[in-house]
Design a protein around this motif. Structure first.
Motif, PDB file in Angstrom:
ATOM      1  N   TYR A 123      59.732  69.451  21.226  1.00 41.29           N
ATOM      2  CA  TYR A 123      58.328  69.933  22.009  1.00 41.29           C
ATOM      3  C   TYR A 123      58.822  71.025  23.132  1.00 41.29           C
ATOM      4  O   TYR A 123      58.134  72.113  23.264  1.00 41.29           O
ATOM      5  CB  TYR A 123      57.645  68.754  22.794  1.00 41.29           C
ATOM      6  CG  TYR A 123      56.196  68.945  22.640  1.00 41.29           C
ATOM      7  CD1 TYR A 123      55.484  69.762  21.793  1.00 41.29           C
ATOM      8  CD2 TYR A 123      55.393  68.331  23.616  1.00 41.29           C
ATOM      9  CE1 TYR A 123      53.991  69.843  21.751  1.00 41.29           C
ATOM     10  CE2 TYR A 123      54.003  68.659  23.930  1.00 41.29           C
ATOM     11  CZ  TYR A 123      53.504  69.326  22.782  1.00 41.29           C
ATOM     12  OH  TYR A 123      52.050  69.425  22.777  1.00 41.29           O
ATOM     13  N   GLN A 124      59.920  70.671  23.659  1.00 37.44           N
ATOM     14  CA  GLN A 124      60.447  71.465  24.880  1.00 37.44           C
ATOM     15  C   GLN A 124      60.804  73.161  24.449  1.00 37.44           C
ATOM     16  O   GLN A 124      60.439  73.992  24.800  1.00 37.44           O
ATOM     17  CB  GLN A 124      61.607  71.104  25.387  1.00 37.44           C
ATOM     18  CG  GLN A 124      61.817  71.695  26.875  1.00 37.44           C
ATOM     19  CD  GLN A 124      62.344  70.666  28.170  1.00 37.44           C
ATOM     20  OE1 GLN A 124      62.821  69.676  27.763  1.00 37.44           O
ATOM     21  NE2 GLN A 124      62.675  71.277  29.256  1.00 37.44           N
ATOM     22  N   GLN A 125      61.511  73.115  23.097  1.00 35.81           N
ATOM     23  CA  GLN A 125      61.920  74.123  22.534  1.00 35.81           C
ATOM     24  C   GLN A 125      60.712  75.096  22.023  1.00 35.81           C
ATOM     25  O   GLN A 125      60.560  76.238  22.365  1.00 35.81           O
ATOM     26  CB  GLN A 125      62.585  73.910  21.120  1.00 35.81           C
ATOM     27  CG  GLN A 125      62.967  75.325  20.532  1.00 35.81           C
ATOM     28  CD  GLN A 125      63.967  76.197  21.518  1.00 35.81           C
ATOM     29  OE1 GLN A 125      64.954  75.730  21.923  1.00 35.81           O
ATOM     30  NE2 GLN A 125      63.570  77.231  21.569  1.00 35.81           N
ATOM     31  N   GLU A 126      59.312  74.196  21.611  1.00 34.03           N
ATOM     32  CA  GLU A 126      58.331  75.116  21.398  1.00 34.03           C
ATOM     33  C   GLU A 126      57.982  75.874  22.443  1.00 34.03           C
ATOM     34  O   GLU A 126      57.115  76.881  22.358  1.00 34.03           O
ATOM     35  CB  GLU A 126      57.185  74.049  20.692  1.00 34.03           C
ATOM     36  CG  GLU A 126      55.992  74.706  20.483  1.00 34.03           C
ATOM     37  CD  GLU A 126      55.184  73.661  19.780  1.00 34.03           C
ATOM     38  OE1 GLU A 126      53.866  74.034  19.533  1.00 34.03           O
ATOM     39  OE2 GLU A 126      55.368  72.607  19.816  1.00 34.03           O
ATOM     40  N   PHE A 127      57.673  75.104  23.773  1.00 27.49           N
ATOM     41  CA  PHE A 127      57.254  75.830  24.560  1.00 27.49           C
ATOM     42  C   PHE A 127      58.209  76.916  25.512  1.00 27.49           C
ATOM     43  O   PHE A 127      57.667  77.992  26.077  1.00 27.49           O
ATOM     44  CB  PHE A 127      56.701  74.803  25.965  1.00 27.49           C
ATOM     45  CG  PHE A 127      55.448  74.109  25.419  1.00 27.49           C
ATOM     46  CD1 PHE A 127      54.384  74.552  25.688  1.00 27.49           C
ATOM     47  CD2 PHE A 127      55.392  72.763  24.909  1.00 27.49           C
ATOM     48  CE1 PHE A 127      53.145  73.939  25.335  1.00 27.49           C
ATOM     49  CE2 PHE A 127      54.327  72.151  24.639  1.00 27.49           C
ATOM     50  CZ  PHE A 127      53.131  72.621  24.757  1.00 27.49           C
ATOM     51  N   ASP A 128      59.504  76.556  25.115  1.00 25.48           N
ATOM     52  CA  ASP A 128      60.382  77.677  25.597  1.00 25.48           C
ATOM     53  C   ASP A 128      60.055  79.191  24.656  1.00 25.48           C
ATOM     54  O   ASP A 128      60.027  80.053  25.131  1.00 25.48           O
ATOM     55  CB  ASP A 128      61.846  77.078  25.412  1.00 25.48           C
ATOM     56  CG  ASP A 128      62.802  78.356  25.870  1.00 25.48           C
ATOM     57  OD1 ASP A 128      62.610  78.567  27.034  1.00 25.48           O
ATOM     58  OD2 ASP A 128      63.650  78.563  25.234  1.00 25.48           O
ATOM     59  N   ASP A 129      59.844  78.737  23.428  1.00 25.73           N
ATOM     60  CA  ASP A 129      59.443  79.804  22.449  1.00 25.73           C
ATOM     61  C   ASP A 129      58.146  80.665  23.076  1.00 25.73           C
ATOM     62  O   ASP A 129      58.139  81.983  23.239  1.00 25.73           O
ATOM     63  CB  ASP A 129      59.253  79.325  21.087  1.00 25.73           C
ATOM     64  CG  ASP A 129      60.415  78.812  20.339  1.00 25.73           C
ATOM     65  OD1 ASP A 129      61.585  79.245  20.637  1.00 25.73           O
ATOM     66  OD2 ASP A 129      60.466  78.156  19.562  1.00 25.73           O
ATOM     67  N   LEU A 130      57.246  79.762  23.458  1.00 26.44           N
ATOM     68  CA  LEU A 130      56.119  80.353  23.656  1.00 26.44           C
ATOM     69  C   LEU A 130      55.734  81.339  25.009  1.00 26.44           C
ATOM     70  O   LEU A 130      55.381  82.215  25.267  1.00 26.44           O
ATOM     71  CB  LEU A 130      54.819  79.421  23.802  1.00 26.44           C
ATOM     72  CG  LEU A 130      54.469  78.595  22.498  1.00 26.44           C
ATOM     73  CD1 LEU A 130      53.667  77.586  22.727  1.00 26.44           C
ATOM     74  CD2 LEU A 130      53.826  79.609  21.513  1.00 26.44           C
ATOM     75  N   PHE A 131      56.771  80.612  26.003  1.00 26.95           N
ATOM     76  CA  PHE A 131      56.607  81.215  27.379  1.00 26.95           C
ATOM     77  C   PHE A 131      57.630  82.193  27.950  1.00 26.95           C
ATOM     78  O   PHE A 131      57.672  83.075  28.627  1.00 26.95           O
ATOM     79  CB  PHE A 131      56.178  80.205  28.385  1.00 26.95           C
ATOM     80  CG  PHE A 131      54.715  79.673  28.543  1.00 26.95           C
ATOM     81  CD1 PHE A 131      53.855  80.296  28.686  1.00 26.95           C
ATOM     82  CD2 PHE A 131      54.534  78.374  27.940  1.00 26.95           C
ATOM     83  CE1 PHE A 131      52.409  79.992  28.805  1.00 26.95           C
ATOM     84  CE2 PHE A 131      53.265  78.033  27.894  1.00 26.95           C
ATOM     85  CZ  PHE A 131      52.207  78.707  28.186  1.00 26.95           C
ATOM     86  N   SER A 132      58.814  81.840  27.388  1.00 24.73           N
ATOM     87  CA  SER A 132      60.175  82.174  27.820  1.00 24.73           C
ATOM     88  C   SER A 132      60.394  83.373  26.787  1.00 24.73           C
ATOM     89  O   SER A 132      60.789  84.543  27.231  1.00 24.73           O
ATOM     90  CB  SER A 132      61.372  81.228  27.996  1.00 24.73           C
ATOM     91  OG  SER A 132      60.906  80.444  29.030  1.00 24.73           O
ATOM     92  N   LYS A 133      60.529  82.978  25.569  1.00 23.58           N
ATOM     93  CA  LYS A 133      60.852  84.032  24.528  1.00 23.58           C
ATOM     94  C   LYS A 133      59.628  84.851  23.850  1.00 23.58           C
ATOM     95  O   LYS A 133      59.662  85.655  23.503  1.00 23.58           O
ATOM     96  CB  LYS A 133      61.391  83.297  23.245  1.00 23.58           C
ATOM     97  CG  LYS A 133      62.682  82.653  23.462  1.00 23.58           C
ATOM     98  CD  LYS A 133      63.395  82.003  22.357  1.00 23.58           C
ATOM     99  CE  LYS A 133      64.619  81.276  22.604  1.00 23.58           C
ATOM    100  NZ  LYS A 133      65.017  80.156  21.526  1.00 23.58           N
ATOM    101  N   LYS A 134      58.391  84.282  24.398  1.00 16.18           N
ATOM    102  CA  LYS A 134      57.164  84.986  24.058  1.00 16.18           C
ATOM    103  C   LYS A 134      57.040  85.261  22.510  1.00 16.18           C
ATOM    104  O   LYS A 134      56.567  86.160  21.950  1.00 16.18           O
ATOM    105  CB  LYS A 134      56.954  86.262  24.768  1.00 16.18           C
ATOM    106  CG  LYS A 134      57.060  85.864  26.312  1.00 16.18           C
ATOM    107  CD  LYS A 134      56.767  87.144  27.230  1.00 16.18           C
ATOM    108  CE  LYS A 134      57.056  86.990  28.640  1.00 16.18           C
ATOM    109  NZ  LYS A 134      56.469  85.905  29.122  1.00 16.18           N
TER     110      LYS A 134
END
Length: 471
Positions: free
Chosen positions: A315-326
């Motif tokens: 789950y944490q990777q998913e939000f990192d993809d969305l907000f950090s990596k966009k």
């Protein structure tokens, strides 16, 4: 409706052909789909609008409480049904090592958070940041865990990662990350686990349709397919609104119910809004958007209930993809609404699946993804989870962040305006009144009290009360 029932002459202009914004219907063949809000809570807010206007709510829409409101599937192959029946919920949680005492403590905590919200935050109309400085509000702010993340808060009560992940999903209800957004928003659990989740009979857009009918009865002048293109300003006051067909309408007050981040800068020249410049807007982090698939099936799948979630393994990777990596996540959490489970008339030939995946707000990387390929990727993931839709799809349709941006003037396709990933944006949402202009007000999910249909409706009630008190 609220203003008209108080004696105001109201004209409502809508760029789309339907009223209700994202709360709208789509059709594929015989199947009907509810776009926008699928998980409905706080029916009393919608009923309140009708009753305060002098009518009986059940004459306009009715709500049905769902028993199992969400089936949560986890990466390890287990699942957990969520329900507002606390005894059933305790039984369901027991297999995940959650004691009755731990769940009772959690419910008490979210109940207290919700009460603080209803007492101090929801009813207020914030017209400037100074409104947050009242002693009672400041005291309440420190009681709602502003310095604790949602994830950290949930880990205080629950050890099993699946339970934490399930509850962390509440951050997405406001378009944010559970690893950044304040624990305050755990009060959403009160709505689902104590009050319950509802379905508006005939489809959730029946709420917007009921509101439209009541507005007509109250004398509100409704103008669909009429897009505002400019608000004329003089001496720090709005004098009128210009529309795409060249017409101009004078006004005493203007309420902007579109996405504040997009519509306010589009309609008002920058020199007339020095407190909200384009640069200030561009520095704000938008909430997540959505990648949606509407899929009409030729049969009813027994494993599906009304709402279900297939969680990612990280789950944490998913939000990192969305907000950090966009970027779009390779392993996203997949939400499916199947309203025909509750209302078979919504899709007589088979299930009507509204499939939603969290997506980043529009950015320079968007031309690097094939929407069709990503759709097939989602279907492949669902097949790996034991849900093979391919042989049963009669017709499907993609709704992308770009379409959300175009159809609803949503800033960068974001669903909820500014994200709540910082304390400032979580608590100091754009105020309900323009700082630089005397007679312009804001309602909707991008302003106070926040995103989600009940909050949107509360913003309208609050602003109507403010205007009524000023006149």
């Amino acid at each position: 409706m609220s203003l008209a029932s108080k004696g105001f002459k109201v004209k409502l202009f809508e760029k789309n052909s339907h009223m209700g914004g994202k709360m709208r219907r789509y059709r594929l063949g015989m199947a009907s789909f509810d776009f926008g809000p699928n998980t409905m809570t706080m029916p009393e807010v919608f009923n309140r609008v009708i009753s305060e206007s002098g009518a009986e709510p059940r004459d306009y829409f009715t709500f049905k409480r769902l028993d199992i409101h969400t089936r949560n599937h986890f990466a390890d192959g287990t699942y957990l049904d969520m329900t507002a029946d606390s005894e059933k919920m305790k039984q369901n949680l027991a297999s995940f090592g959650v004691t009755e005492a731990a769940y009772d403590r959690y419910l008490k905590e979210v109940n207290d958070l919700y009460k603080l919200s209803t007492d101090y935050f929801f009813p207020r109309t914030f017209t400037s940041w100074k409104d947050y400085l009242s002693p009672s509000l400041s005291k309440a702010l420190f009681k709602v865990y502003p310095f604790t993340t949602l994830d950290s808060f949930h880990r205080r009560f629950f050890k099993h990662p699946n339970v934490v992940q399930m509850l962390n999903r509440y951050a997405t209800y406001i378009g944010s990350s559970p690893y950044l957004t304040p624990a305050t928003f755990s009060m959403i659990a009160y709505l689902e686990l104590i009050q319950g989740v509802y379905y508006a009979e005939g489809g959730n857009p029946s709420i917007a349709e009921g509101f439209t009918r009541r507005a007509n009865e109250l004398g509100v002048e409704l103008y669909p397919s009429m897009e505002a293109v400019r608000i004329q300003v003089a001496d720090q006051r709005a004098e009128g609104v210009e529309f795409s067909d060249g017409s101009f309408v004078c006004c005493d007050d203007v309420i902007i119910n579109g996405d504040l981040l997009k519509v306010f800068p589009d309609l008002i020249e920058e020199k007339d809004r020095p407190s909200f410049t384009n640069l200030q807007r561009d520095k704000l982090e938008p909430s997540i958007s959505a990648f949606v698939i509407l899929a009409a099936l030729d049969k009813r799948l027994p494993e599906l209930v009304h709402h279900q979630v297939y969680f990612s393994s990280n789950y944490q990777q998913e939000f990192d993809d969305l907000f950090s990596k966009k970027t779009y996540s390779e392993h996203p959490t997949i939400y499916i609404s199947n309203s025909s489970y509750t209302d078979p008339t919504a899709s007589p030939d088979g299930d009507n699946l509204f499939i939603l995946v969290n997506a980043p707000a529009l950015n320079k990387h968007d031309n690097q993804i094939s929407l069709e390929d990503y759709k097939q990727h989602i279907y492949t993931l669902l097949t790996s989870y034991g849900l093979n839709l391919g042989p049963h799809i009669i017709e499907d349709q993609i709704i992308s962040p770009d379409q959300i941006h175009q159809d609803y003037h949503a800033y960068r396709g974001a669903l909820y305006g500014v994200s709540a990933n910082t304390k400032k944006n979580a608590f100091l949402r754009p105020a309900n009144k323009a700082r630089d202009l005397e007679n312009i007000y804001f309602v909707g999910g991008s302003t106070h009290p926040g995103g989600g249909s009940p909050m949107v409706v509360l913003s309208g009630l609050n602003v109507a009360k403010l205007l009524s008190n000023q006149n």
